[in-house]
Design a protein around this motif. Structure first.
Motif, PDB file in Angstrom:
ATOM      1  N   ARG A  80       0.803  -1.232   0.000  1.00 16.75           N
ATOM      2  CA  ARG A  80       0.000   0.000   0.000  1.00 16.75           C
ATOM      3  C   ARG A  80       0.829   1.272   0.000  1.00 16.75           C
ATOM      4  NH1 ARG A  80      -3.085  -3.880  -1.346  1.00 16.75           N
ATOM      5  NH2 ARG A  80      -3.655  -5.244   0.369  1.00 16.75           N
ATOM      6  N   ALA A  83      -0.403   4.207  -2.007  1.00 18.30           N
ATOM      7  CA  ALA A  83      -1.599   4.865  -1.460  1.00 18.30           C
ATOM      8  C   ALA A  83      -1.192   5.813  -0.331  1.00 18.30           C
ATOM      9  CB  ALA A  83      -2.606   3.834  -0.973  1.00 18.30           C
ATOM     10  N   LEU A  84      -0.292   5.372   0.546  1.00 22.84           N
ATOM     11  CA  LEU A  84       0.188   6.270   1.604  1.00 22.84           C
ATOM     12  C   LEU A  84       0.873   7.489   0.989  1.00 22.84           C
ATOM     13  CD1 LEU A  84       0.030   3.625   3.557  1.00 22.84           C
ATOM     14  CD2 LEU A  84       1.562   4.989   4.952  1.00 22.84           C
ATOM     15  N   THR A  86       0.355   8.780  -1.818  1.00 18.04           N
ATOM     16  CA  THR A  86      -0.688   9.647  -2.369  1.00 18.04           C
ATOM     17  C   THR A  86      -1.258  10.551  -1.278  1.00 18.04           C
ATOM     18  OG1 THR A  86      -1.266   7.998  -4.037  1.00 18.04           O
ATOM     19  CG2 THR A  86      -2.947   9.649  -3.529  1.00 18.04           C
ATOM     20  N   GLY A  87      -1.581   9.931  -0.137  1.00 18.48           N
ATOM     21  CA  GLY A  87      -2.138  10.711   0.971  1.00 18.48           C
ATOM     22  C   GLY A  87      -1.172  11.774   1.457  1.00 18.48           C
ATOM     23  N   GLU A 113      -2.576  -0.712  -6.282  1.00 16.02           N
ATOM     24  CA  GLU A 113      -2.168   0.602  -5.780  1.00 16.02           C
ATOM     25  C   GLU A 113      -1.121   1.239  -6.698  1.00 16.02           C
ATOM     26  OE1 GLU A 113      -2.811  -1.979  -3.855  1.00 16.02           O
ATOM     27  OE2 GLU A 113      -4.380  -1.190  -2.566  1.00 16.02           O
TER      28      GLU A 113
ATOM     29  N   PHE B  25     -10.598  10.748   1.235  1.00 19.30           N
ATOM     30  CA  PHE B  25     -10.329   9.682   0.272  1.00 19.30           C
ATOM     31  C   PHE B  25     -11.437   8.654   0.419  1.00 19.30           C
ATOM     32  CE2 PHE B  25      -6.351  11.433   1.943  1.00 19.30           C
ATOM     33  CZ  PHE B  25      -5.771  11.920   0.775  1.00 19.30           C
ATOM     34  N   GLU B  54      -8.968   3.765  -5.825  1.00 16.61           N
ATOM     35  CA  GLU B  54      -9.285   2.598  -6.651  1.00 16.61           C
ATOM     36  C   GLU B  54     -10.006   1.521  -5.852  1.00 16.61           C
ATOM     37  OE1 GLU B  54      -6.345   3.876  -5.976  1.00 16.61           O
ATOM     38  OE2 GLU B  54      -4.783   2.372  -5.664  1.00 16.61           O
ATOM     39  N   ALA B  58      -7.210   1.045  -0.823  1.00 19.86           N
ATOM     40  CA  ALA B  58      -6.369   2.197  -1.144  1.00 19.86           C
ATOM     41  C   ALA B  58      -6.845   3.423  -0.369  1.00 19.86           C
ATOM     42  CB  ALA B  58      -6.387   2.469  -2.643  1.00 19.86           C
ATOM     43  N   ASN B  61      -5.619   3.601   3.111  1.00 20.37           N
ATOM     44  CA  ASN B  61      -4.174   3.817   3.171  1.00 20.37           C
ATOM     45  C   ASN B  61      -3.779   5.226   2.729  1.00 20.37           C
ATOM     46  OD1 ASN B  61      -2.674   1.349   4.178  1.00 20.37           O
ATOM     47  ND2 ASN B  61      -4.188   0.452   2.805  1.00 20.37           N
ATOM     48  N   MET B  62      -4.597   5.834   1.897  1.00 19.92           N
ATOM     49  CA  MET B  62      -4.393   7.262   1.599  1.00 19.92           C
ATOM     50  C   MET B  62      -4.687   8.074   2.864  1.00 19.92           C
ATOM     51  SD  MET B  62      -6.095   7.538  -2.179  1.00 19.92           S
ATOM     52  CE  MET B  62      -5.492   6.493  -3.519  1.00 19.92           C
ATOM     53  N   VAL B  63      -5.736   7.669   3.564  1.00 19.55           N
ATOM     54  CA  VAL B  63      -6.051   8.306   4.849  1.00 19.55           C
ATOM     55  C   VAL B  63      -4.858   8.166   5.790  1.00 19.55           C
ATOM     56  CG1 VAL B  63      -7.470   8.084   6.936  1.00 19.55           C
ATOM     57  CG2 VAL B  63      -8.558   8.027   4.680  1.00 19.55           C
ATOM     58  N   TYR B  64      -4.310   6.967   5.833  1.00 18.66           N
ATOM     59  CA  TYR B  64      -3.153   6.687   6.684  1.00 18.66           C
ATOM     60  C   TYR B  64      -1.995   7.621   6.323  1.00 18.66           C
ATOM     61  CZ  TYR B  64       0.398   3.526   8.859  1.00 18.66           C
ATOM     62  OH  TYR B  64       1.407   2.972   9.610  1.00 18.66           O
ATOM     63  N   GLY B  65      -1.717   7.737   5.033  1.00 20.49           N
ATOM     64  CA  GLY B  65      -0.624   8.604   4.590  1.00 20.49           C
ATOM     65  C   GLY B  65      -0.861  10.050   5.017  1.00 20.49           C
ATOM     66  N   ALA B  66      -2.063  10.559   4.724  1.00 26.30           N
ATOM     67  CA  ALA B  66      -2.371  11.948   5.072  1.00 26.30           C
ATOM     68  C   ALA B  66      -2.319  12.140   6.584  1.00 26.30           C
ATOM     69  CB  ALA B  66      -3.738  12.334   4.520  1.00 26.30           C
ATOM     70  N   ALA B  67      -2.733  11.101   7.324  1.00 23.48           N
ATOM     71  CA  ALA B  67      -2.696  11.208   8.787  1.00 23.48           C
ATOM     72  C   ALA B  67      -1.249  11.332   9.274  1.00 23.48           C
ATOM     73  CB  ALA B  67      -3.379  10.001   9.423  1.00 23.48           C
TER      74      ALA B  67
END
Ligand SMILES: Cc1ncc(C[n+]2csc(CCOP(=O)(O)OP(=O)(O)O)c2C)c(N)n1
Lengths: 261, 360
Positions: A80, A83-84, A86-87, A113, B25, B54, B58, B61-67
């Motif tokens: 993932r 995806a991280l 991306t965030g 991803e 996301f 997607e 995902a 995990n985008m939430v995780y990244g932004a967090a």
């Protein structure tokens, strides 16, 4: 008679890049993760972006990459990392964000991803180590394992009839409009290592210029799970992997010239 | 802000925007999709991050990244989509970064249907993600509560560096009711992100946000820190609503929509002379244990009403140690019980109490 001084005056000819922490790694002897780390760190230093870079470690042998890079790091679930990234990138557009992923991580469990990060033209840099095997879990078959290659989960050698064919991720992702730069390089000798570094540098520059998704696939060794010596592993990359995974730049930004293969 | 007629899904999305949510996301799934659609329009308009991911894998995990980047971030989904998020939720909890999830539950298992249900109580409250972890779970019963709890979810997530789940259901997501949105809060400036966030190691040691501790002793020590946080949450963040409980002999225990429709039944039963009231847990984790225990000492019986086959009832039994009879009325698979059905269950339990008294 003058006695020659026995204390040699040592001038360091090599030192740690600033972006690499002076910490011994846990990688096996002969593993190319260390080389890849160093190349990435040198590029970060050269671009002067250490304090603006955020890395995303994946699940695989490089899970502890954050112990070795002297930059901010997140650690993603298996597959993932894009995806991280991306965030992170979407909420920190002024930072340089890169993922560091193995082939099981990127091409198997994380295939969706990575594909969609490329499709979105996500402005991130992906460092993709392809050693044709699952290293961390002890040498199982990866999507990149070559036909006939023995692994602990293809003990008779990968049989495409039942176990499918290897995925060539660089060629695949180069098809995607959102990908700005996709290259495959190898870490098996000095000349190739230099070219790998050039590609990595481009992949970060592409992000700096906001051109979109950039990935460098690095053909890598896994002496432990291949059952080969360090030296034989490098020869295996040269003789077996490179023919199956041709080196080259598969996608370059329109403004840039392609580097000769 | 004046009261306006608002649809649940749009209301909580807009409430998040006003709470200073900087990134959303998500992935389309009924009965929650209007939230994603609202964010698709609003977030870019405000220069904030929006990605239709997607997949829910995902998205979380985008939430995780932004967090990890230290921004206010959320996702929303419905049951099957939330199932896909379990691994990511565990990592978020294990890394101690704040995030908000709104789960607009629907009928299951499997693909189920798009009708309102509460059958993911156990998943969100008692398990779901792997590891010794908890998420604050808040259950609204009206569109207004959905708005207010969404705003509060961000504050709680940040205060405890944890996940806060707003556990709604399809009827709340889809219904329109008069409600008031909060005033617009300005999101934090980029240089005001929390000290632990990944912001680039400028003039400081690099940060690593991770959830891997190979040494079991170290992992245990880390777990104990998490547990200490959960104890603090349990001490400070219990929320519940009590209605018509003075002098009640029977307490209906129900959360969210089940609590709301039970109240209609309770008023009808009171009109018939049955002394019955409502105990509605709002925080499902932390569960209002102490208050419910005290209540069980005052009333003669409890009736648990849920839009599932009986999930919260396990917590009611555990907390009250069954010192009074506990009965259950539930409909599952997306069927919403009618107040008349609940009324019938109240009458039945009341008759039971009367019979017992006659025997005694
Ligand atoms: C969801 C999930 N499934 C499986 C694993 C187990 N796992 C850990 S590493 C790994 C393979 C990693 O291989 P690769 O990405 O090729 O990296 P390498 O170790 O070779 O560097 C697997 C399957 C996991 N951690 N999480």
């Amino acid at each position: 008679m003058t006695v020659p001084t026995l204390t040699p005056r040592l001038t360091p000819v090599v030192s740690y890049p600033e972006a690499l922490a002076p910490t011994p790694t846990h990688y096996c002897p002969g593993c190319t993760h260390g080389i890849a780390h160093r190349l990435v760190a040198e590029v970060i230093d050269e671009l002067g972006i250490r304090e603006d870079t955020i890395g995303v470690a994946s699940v695989g042998c490089s899970v502890f990459a954050y112990n070795y890079f002297a930059v901010d790091f997140a650690q993603a679930p298996h597959g993932r990392a894009p995806a991280l990234a991306t965030g992170i990138k979407r909420t920190s557009p002024d930072k340089l964000v890169f993922t560091y992923q193995g082939d099981g991580d990127l091409a198997s469990i994380g295939s969706a991803e990575i594909l969609h990060a490329a499709a979105r033209g996500e402005n991130i840099t992906v460092v993709f180590l392809n050693n044709a095997i699952y290293g961390m879990t002890g040498g199982q078959m990866a999507p990149t394992t070559l036909p006939g290659q023995r692994t602990t989960s293809s003990p008779a050698g990968r049989d495409p009839a039942t176990q499918g064919y290897p995925l060539r991720m660089s060629e695949l992702l180069a098809q995607v409009d959102g990908a700005a730069y996709v290259a495959r390089r190898s870490l098996h000798d000095v000349a190739n290592i230099r070219r790998a570094k050039k590609a990595l540098r481009k992949a970060f520059e592409v992000q700096q210029q906001g051109l979109g998704f950039a990935m460098v696939e690095l053909l890598s060794s896994c002496p432990t799970n291949w059952g080969l010596s360090a030296q034989d592993s490098l020869e295996y990359i040269r003789d077996v992997m490179v023919p199956a995974y041709p080196l080259g730049e598969f996608k370059v930004p329109e403004t840039e010239g392609r580097e000769a293969r | 802000m004046a009261r306006a007629l608002l649809k649940g899904n749009v209301a909580f999305a807009e409430a998040a925007v006003r709470a200073g949510c900087e990134a959303y996301f998500g992935y389309p799934i009924t009965p929650q999709t209007e939230a994603l659609e609202h964010m698709a329009k609003r977030m870019p308009e405000l220069g904030r991050a929006f990605v239709q991911a997607e997949s829910e894998v995902a998205a979380i995990n985008m939430v995780y990244g932004a967090a990890t980047a230290g921004v206010r971030v959320m996702t929303s989904s419905s049951s099957p989509g939330v199932s896909l998020m379990m691994e990511g939720l565990s990592y978020i909890a294990g890394t101690r970064v704040p995030a908000v999830l709104v789960d607009v539950m629907r009928g299951g298992p499997g693909l189920g249907n798009i009708a309102p249900a509460q059958s993911d109580y156990a998943q969100m409250v008692r398990g779901g993600p792997h590891g010794d972890m908890k998420m604050i779970v808040l259950a609204p019963a009206t569109v207004q509560e959905l708005i207010d709890l969404t705003v509060e979810a961000f504050d709680l997530a940040e205060r405890y560096r944890c996940i806060t789940v707003v556990l709604a259901d399809g009827s709340l997501g889809q219904m329109m009711e008069p409600a008031e949105l909060p005033p617009m809060r300005t999101p934090r400036a980029a240089d005001e992100r929390p000290a632990w966030a990944l912001t680039g190691a400028r003039g400081r040691e690099p940060h690593a946000l991770t959830s891997i501790y190979l040494d079991p002793e170290q992992e245990e020590a880390y777990n104990l820190e998490l547990q200490a946080t959960y104890r603090a949450i349990e001490a400070a963040e219990v929320r519940y609503v009590e209605e018509r409980l003075e002098g009640a002999r029977i307490a209906v225990v129900a959360f969210g929509t089940a609590g709301r429709l039970s109240l209609t039944a309770i008023d009808a039963a009171r009109a018939e002379g049955i002394e019955v009231g409502l105990f509605r847990p709002v925080s499902l984790y932390p569960f209002p244990e102490e208050r419910l225990r005290q209540l069980a000492e005052r009333v003669d019986a409890l009736l648990v009403v849920e839009m599932n086959a009986g999930q919260m009832i396990d917590d009611v039994r555990r907390v009250t140690r069954e010192r009074v009879p506990i009965r259950f009325y539930g409909r599952t698979g997306g069927v919403v019980p009618m107040p008349e059905e609940v009324l019938e269950a109240i009458r039945g339990l009341h008759a039971e109490l009367v019979r017992e008294e006659a025997v005694a």
